[in-house]
Design an enzyme around this catalytic site. Structure first.
Site, PDB file in Angstrom:
ATOM      1  N   TRP A   1       0.913  -1.231  -0.182  1.00  0.00           N
ATOM      2  CA  TRP A   1      -0.028   0.090   0.061  1.00  0.00           C
ATOM      3  C   TRP A   1       0.920   1.107   0.031  1.00  0.00           C
ATOM      4  O   TRP A   1       1.735   1.397   0.844  1.00  0.00           O
ATOM      5  CB  TRP A   1      -1.063  -0.028   1.279  1.00  0.00           C
ATOM      6  CG  TRP A   1      -1.534   1.304   1.118  1.00  0.00           C
ATOM      7  CD1 TRP A   1      -2.629   1.870   0.290  1.00  0.00           C
ATOM      8  CD2 TRP A   1      -1.229   2.403   2.303  1.00  0.00           C
ATOM      9  NE1 TRP A   1      -2.856   2.812   0.775  1.00  0.00           N
ATOM     10  CE2 TRP A   1      -2.013   3.610   1.872  1.00  0.00           C
ATOM     11  CE3 TRP A   1      -0.213   2.828   3.096  1.00  0.00           C
ATOM     12  CZ2 TRP A   1      -1.913   4.806   2.485  1.00  0.00           C
ATOM     13  CZ3 TRP A   1      -0.253   3.980   3.754  1.00  0.00           C
ATOM     14  CH2 TRP A   1      -1.060   5.076   3.445  1.00  0.00           C
TER      15      TRP A   1
ATOM     16  N   GLU B   1      -3.308  -3.025  -2.092  1.00  0.00           N
ATOM     17  CA  GLU B   1      -4.408  -2.448  -1.402  1.00  0.00           C
ATOM     18  C   GLU B   1      -4.748  -0.982  -2.305  1.00  0.00           C
ATOM     19  O   GLU B   1      -3.977  -0.281  -2.426  1.00  0.00           O
ATOM     20  CB  GLU B   1      -4.022  -2.342   0.007  1.00  0.00           C
ATOM     21  CG  GLU B   1      -5.178  -1.659   0.752  1.00  0.00           C
ATOM     22  CD  GLU B   1      -4.728  -1.413   2.281  1.00  0.00           C
ATOM     23  OE1 GLU B   1      -3.384  -1.613   2.533  1.00  0.00           O
ATOM     24  OE2 GLU B   1      -5.583  -0.936   3.030  1.00  0.00           O
TER      25      GLU B   1
ATOM     26  N   LYS C   1      -7.184   2.409  -2.425  1.00  0.00           N
ATOM     27  CA  LYS C   1      -7.501   3.573  -1.719  1.00  0.00           C
ATOM     28  C   LYS C   1      -8.329   4.544  -2.649  1.00  0.00           C
ATOM     29  O   LYS C   1      -7.827   4.616  -3.559  1.00  0.00           O
ATOM     30  CB  LYS C   1      -6.718   3.967  -0.870  1.00  0.00           C
ATOM     31  CG  LYS C   1      -7.152   5.053   0.235  1.00  0.00           C
ATOM     32  CD  LYS C   1      -5.901   5.086   1.485  1.00  0.00           C
ATOM     33  CE  LYS C   1      -6.345   6.170   2.311  1.00  0.00           C
ATOM     34  NZ  LYS C   1      -5.631   6.190   3.612  1.00  0.00           N
TER      35      LYS C   1
ATOM     36  N   ASP D   1      -9.677  -2.791   1.980  1.00  0.00           N
ATOM     37  CA  ASP D   1      -9.702  -2.286   3.338  1.00  0.00           C
ATOM     38  C   ASP D   1     -11.007  -1.421   3.305  1.00  0.00           C
ATOM     39  O   ASP D   1     -11.232  -0.629   2.363  1.00  0.00           O
ATOM     40  CB  ASP D   1      -8.561  -1.326   3.369  1.00  0.00           C
ATOM     41  CG  ASP D   1      -8.709  -0.671   4.789  1.00  0.00           C
ATOM     42  OD1 ASP D   1      -9.509   0.079   5.183  1.00  0.00           O
ATOM     43  OD2 ASP D   1      -7.437  -0.329   5.371  1.00  0.00           O
TER      44      ASP D   1
ATOM     45  N   HIS E   1     -11.588   2.267   2.424  1.00  0.00           N
ATOM     46  CA  HIS E   1     -11.026   2.960   1.378  1.00  0.00           C
ATOM     47  C   HIS E   1     -11.901   2.991   0.137  1.00  0.00           C
ATOM     48  O   HIS E   1     -11.582   2.945  -0.802  1.00  0.00           O
ATOM     49  CB  HIS E   1      -9.893   1.973   0.973  1.00  0.00           C
ATOM     50  CG  HIS E   1      -8.609   2.126   1.984  1.00  0.00           C
ATOM     51  ND1 HIS E   1      -7.502   1.710   1.566  1.00  0.00           N
ATOM     52  CD2 HIS E   1      -8.786   2.421   3.330  1.00  0.00           C
ATOM     53  CE1 HIS E   1      -6.596   1.878   2.577  1.00  0.00           C
ATOM     54  NE2 HIS E   1      -7.282   2.455   3.606  1.00  0.00           N
TER      55      HIS E   1
ATOM     56  N   HIS F   1      -8.343  -5.910   4.482  1.00  0.00           N
ATOM     57  CA  HIS F   1      -8.164  -5.106   5.897  1.00  0.00           C
ATOM     58  C   HIS F   1      -9.365  -4.860   6.434  1.00  0.00           C
ATOM     59  O   HIS F   1     -10.268  -4.112   6.056  1.00  0.00           O
ATOM     60  CB  HIS F   1      -7.209  -3.679   5.598  1.00  0.00           C
ATOM     61  CG  HIS F   1      -5.860  -3.917   5.699  1.00  0.00           C
ATOM     62  ND1 HIS F   1      -4.945  -3.200   5.161  1.00  0.00           N
ATOM     63  CD2 HIS F   1      -5.132  -5.190   5.782  1.00  0.00           C
ATOM     64  CE1 HIS F   1      -3.766  -3.348   5.418  1.00  0.00           C
ATOM     65  NE2 HIS F   1      -3.864  -4.751   5.558  1.00  0.00           N
TER      66      HIS F   1
ATOM     67  N   ASP G   1     -11.778   7.490   5.971  1.00  0.00           N
ATOM     68  CA  ASP G   1     -11.027   6.372   6.387  1.00  0.00           C
ATOM     69  C   ASP G   1     -10.378   6.748   7.853  1.00  0.00           C
ATOM     70  O   ASP G   1      -9.267   6.691   7.888  1.00  0.00           O
ATOM     71  CB  ASP G   1      -9.867   6.182   5.380  1.00  0.00           C
ATOM     72  CG  ASP G   1      -8.622   5.203   5.737  1.00  0.00           C
ATOM     73  OD1 ASP G   1      -9.257   4.105   6.037  1.00  0.00           O
ATOM     74  OD2 ASP G   1      -7.726   5.438   5.521  1.00  0.00           O
TER      75      ASP G   1
ATOM     76  N   ASP H   1     -10.293   4.879  10.401  1.00  0.00           N
ATOM     77  CA  ASP H   1      -9.759   3.814  11.146  1.00  0.00           C
ATOM     78  C   ASP H   1      -9.987   3.578  12.700  1.00  0.00           C
ATOM     79  O   ASP H   1      -9.411   3.283  13.367  1.00  0.00           O
ATOM     80  CB  ASP H   1      -8.070   3.665  10.998  1.00  0.00           C
ATOM     81  CG  ASP H   1      -7.838   3.220   9.542  1.00  0.00           C
ATOM     82  OD1 ASP H   1      -8.078   2.064   9.298  1.00  0.00           O
ATOM     83  OD2 ASP H   1      -7.123   4.056   8.974  1.00  0.00           O
TER      84      ASP H   1
ATOM     85  N   ASP I   1      -7.005  -3.745  10.688  1.00  0.00           N
ATOM     86  CA  ASP I   1      -6.245  -2.412  10.396  1.00  0.00           C
ATOM     87  C   ASP I   1      -7.034  -1.277  10.965  1.00  0.00           C
ATOM     88  O   ASP I   1      -7.642  -0.616  10.211  1.00  0.00           O
ATOM     89  CB  ASP I   1      -6.014  -2.285   8.963  1.00  0.00           C
ATOM     90  CG  ASP I   1      -5.234  -1.131   8.434  1.00  0.00           C
ATOM     91  OD1 ASP I   1      -4.572  -0.574   9.330  1.00  0.00           O
ATOM     92  OD2 ASP I   1      -5.298  -0.676   7.162  1.00  0.00           O
TER      93      ASP I   1
HETATM   94  C1  RNT Z   1      -3.657   3.195   4.926  1.00  0.00           C
HETATM   95  C2  RNT Z   1      -4.154   1.846   4.531  1.00  0.00           C
HETATM   96  C3  RNT Z   1      -2.659   0.694   5.219  1.00  0.00           C
HETATM   97  C4  RNT Z   1      -2.127   1.284   6.570  1.00  0.00           C
HETATM   98  C5  RNT Z   1      -1.365   0.348   7.199  1.00  0.00           C
HETATM   99  C6  RNT Z   1      -0.796   0.914   8.386  1.00  0.00           C
HETATM  100  O1  RNT Z   1      -5.175   3.764   4.686  1.00  0.00           O
HETATM  101  O2  RNT Z   1      -5.150   1.159   5.284  1.00  0.00           O
HETATM  102  O3  RNT Z   1      -3.120  -0.474   5.194  1.00  0.00           O
HETATM  103  O4  RNT Z   1      -3.353   1.438   7.525  1.00  0.00           O
HETATM  104  O5  RNT Z   1      -0.492   0.028   6.188  1.00  0.00           O
HETATM  105 ZN    ZN Z   2      -5.421  -0.988   5.053  1.00  0.00          ZN
END
Ligand code: RNT
Ligand code: ZN
Length: 416
Positions: free
Chosen positions: A181, A222, A224, A256, A259, A283, A291, A293, A323
């Site tokens: 990523w 990955e 985004k 993820d 994303h 993720h 995003d 998290d 994640d």
């Molecule tokens: C970031 C991605 C990625 C990170 C990690 C730390 O938006 O989700 O996966 O969160 O690599």
């Molecule tokens: Zn991620």
């Protein structure tokens, strides 16, 4: 076995679900625990801030400052959560004994303590090159940079990470998922959207040209949609990443669920990808408006994602990794709530009469399907969960949190 479990077991048995078998099966399904919740995504190889368009907010006391602290914290979390774990390591968590090397020169030996930790618990390890929080990422572009030196540096980093991933797999005997990523993108309208993507494609191809055993290393890309400070354009968009994985043998798409646009759901994308890819990766996070998290909860979309994996019989085709990173609450609790929630979601999906519900759909009995799906929601799932936790040697109720409080008092609060 509690009376409550026995009663619940009978209720589920009437629906054709063998809860004992479910519990035994779930115990063998690995979920990858991300090391970066413990120190707000910083790592051990730099003093600078977190960059790459991702952000932690909050300053709750007690974050891990050293490898020893971080590993002790992770062991605490693992002792509070049921199920089989893997550990997900980022390259910036390299452990140097005196001599420092830059990311393009990393070697397996810099991760030997992680292997020790994994072996101690009989777990596998996953890995991630770190294409952020580094001076060579300051322009906002890494693998897609127009600067050949920058690209070269990061390609070398990626290749080093392939070698480290293979070392992880060989040492632990468990395949290592290596996720690529980057936060590459632009804050404002680019003049060239394709150029960076073509460079990104070629850079990943160069990384994957590093020889590796496809049974041991599972490279992923990955996607985004946007990041903080890179709102207008992301090089590794959904279409880019998906197409890359689809056209490069042995490369997996990684989704993820933070994303995508807020009305898109990864639960719906999982079966779409499973129709084409032998294996995919996830993720698991919780986006709030962006995003963000946040800590994963046992909420509707989390449950829906787990359902798609379970009812498509894909537990062995989907690599599941957590994640998220919340710095505003006790980090041990943050980690544990998220892992326990995903475990709950998997367990609930496995305690669902999926074949029966599918049959109702195929027979066009959509009213009955709706009724049954609602009925499932109030079955005594909590008693199955409590039994599962018990059989994994962890607390099934909220009393796991007492241990977090004690750990905070004895350990975390002493970290200045
Ligand atoms: C970031 C991605 C990625 C990170 C990690 C730390 O938006 O989700 O996966 O969160 O690599
Ligand atoms: Zn991620």
């Amino acid at each position: 076995m509690t009376k409550r479990y026995q009663d619940a077991k009978e209720i589920y048995a009437k629906l054709g679900i063998d809860t004992d078998a479910v519990i035994e099966k779930l115990k063998t399904i690995p979920v990858s625990l991300h090391c970066w919740q413990g120190d707000d995504v910083i790592g051990f190889d730099h003093d600078g801030p977190l960059t790459g368009g991702i952000q932690t907010t909050g300053n709750y006391p007690g974050k891990a400052r050293t490898p020893e602290e971080l590993m002790a914290d992770m062991e605490k979390v693992m002792s509070l959560c049921p199920g089989m774990k893997k550990i997900n390591v980022h390259a910036c968590y390299a452990i140097f004994n005196g001599e420092f090397v830059d990311r393009d020169k990393l070697e397996p030996k810099h991760f030997a303590p992680w292997v020790e930790l994994a072996k101690k618990h009989g777990m596998g390890l996953d890995f991630n090159p770190t294409f952020f929080s580094h001076p060579m990422a300051d322009s906002g572009l890494t693998l897609s940079s127009p600067d050949e030196n920058v690209r070269k540096f990061w390609i070398e980093h990626g290749k080093a990470c392939i070698r480290i991933s293979e070392y992880f797999a060989k040492e632990t005997g468990v395949p290592c998922v290596m996720n690529i990523w980057t936060g590459d993108g632009f804050k404002d309208i680019p003049a060239d959207r394709m150029g960076p993507r073509v460079r990104y494609k070629e850079s990943i191809e160069e990384i994957l040209a590093e020889p590796f055993d496809k049974n041991l290393v599972k490279p992923c890309v990955e996607s985004k949609v946007f990041g903080i400070g890179v709102e207008a354009y992301t090089t590794g968009s959904a279409e880019f990443s998906l197409t890359f994985a689809a056209t490069h043998d042995g490369c997996l798409p990684l989704m993820d669920n933070g994303h995508y646009h807020p009305t898109e759901v990864v639960s719906d994308k999982i079966p779409a990808l499973l129709a084409f890819f032998p294996e995919i990766a996830l993720h698991i996070t919780r986006p709030i408006r962006w995003d963000s998290d946040h800590v994963v909860l046992f909420d509707d979309e989390t449950r829906e994602m787990a359902k798609e994996i379970v009812r498509n019989d894909a537990l062995d085709r989907v690599y599941m990794a957590l994640d998220y990173f919340d710095a505003s609450i006790n980090r041990i609790a943050a980690w544990s709530v998220g892992l326990r929630s995903w475990q709950k979601a998997l367990l609930m999906a496995m305690c669902t009469p999926n074949a029966m519900l599918k049959a109702l759909q195929d027979e066009g009995k959509l009213t009955e399907l709706l009724v049954m799906q609602e009925e499932m929601k109030t079955l005594p799932f909590g008693d199955i969960w409590a039994e599962y936790c018990e059989r994994c040697g962890v607390k099934g109720d909220a009393s796991w949190y007492d241990e977090v409080v004690a750990y905070e008092k004895d350990v975390l609060s002493k970290r200045a």
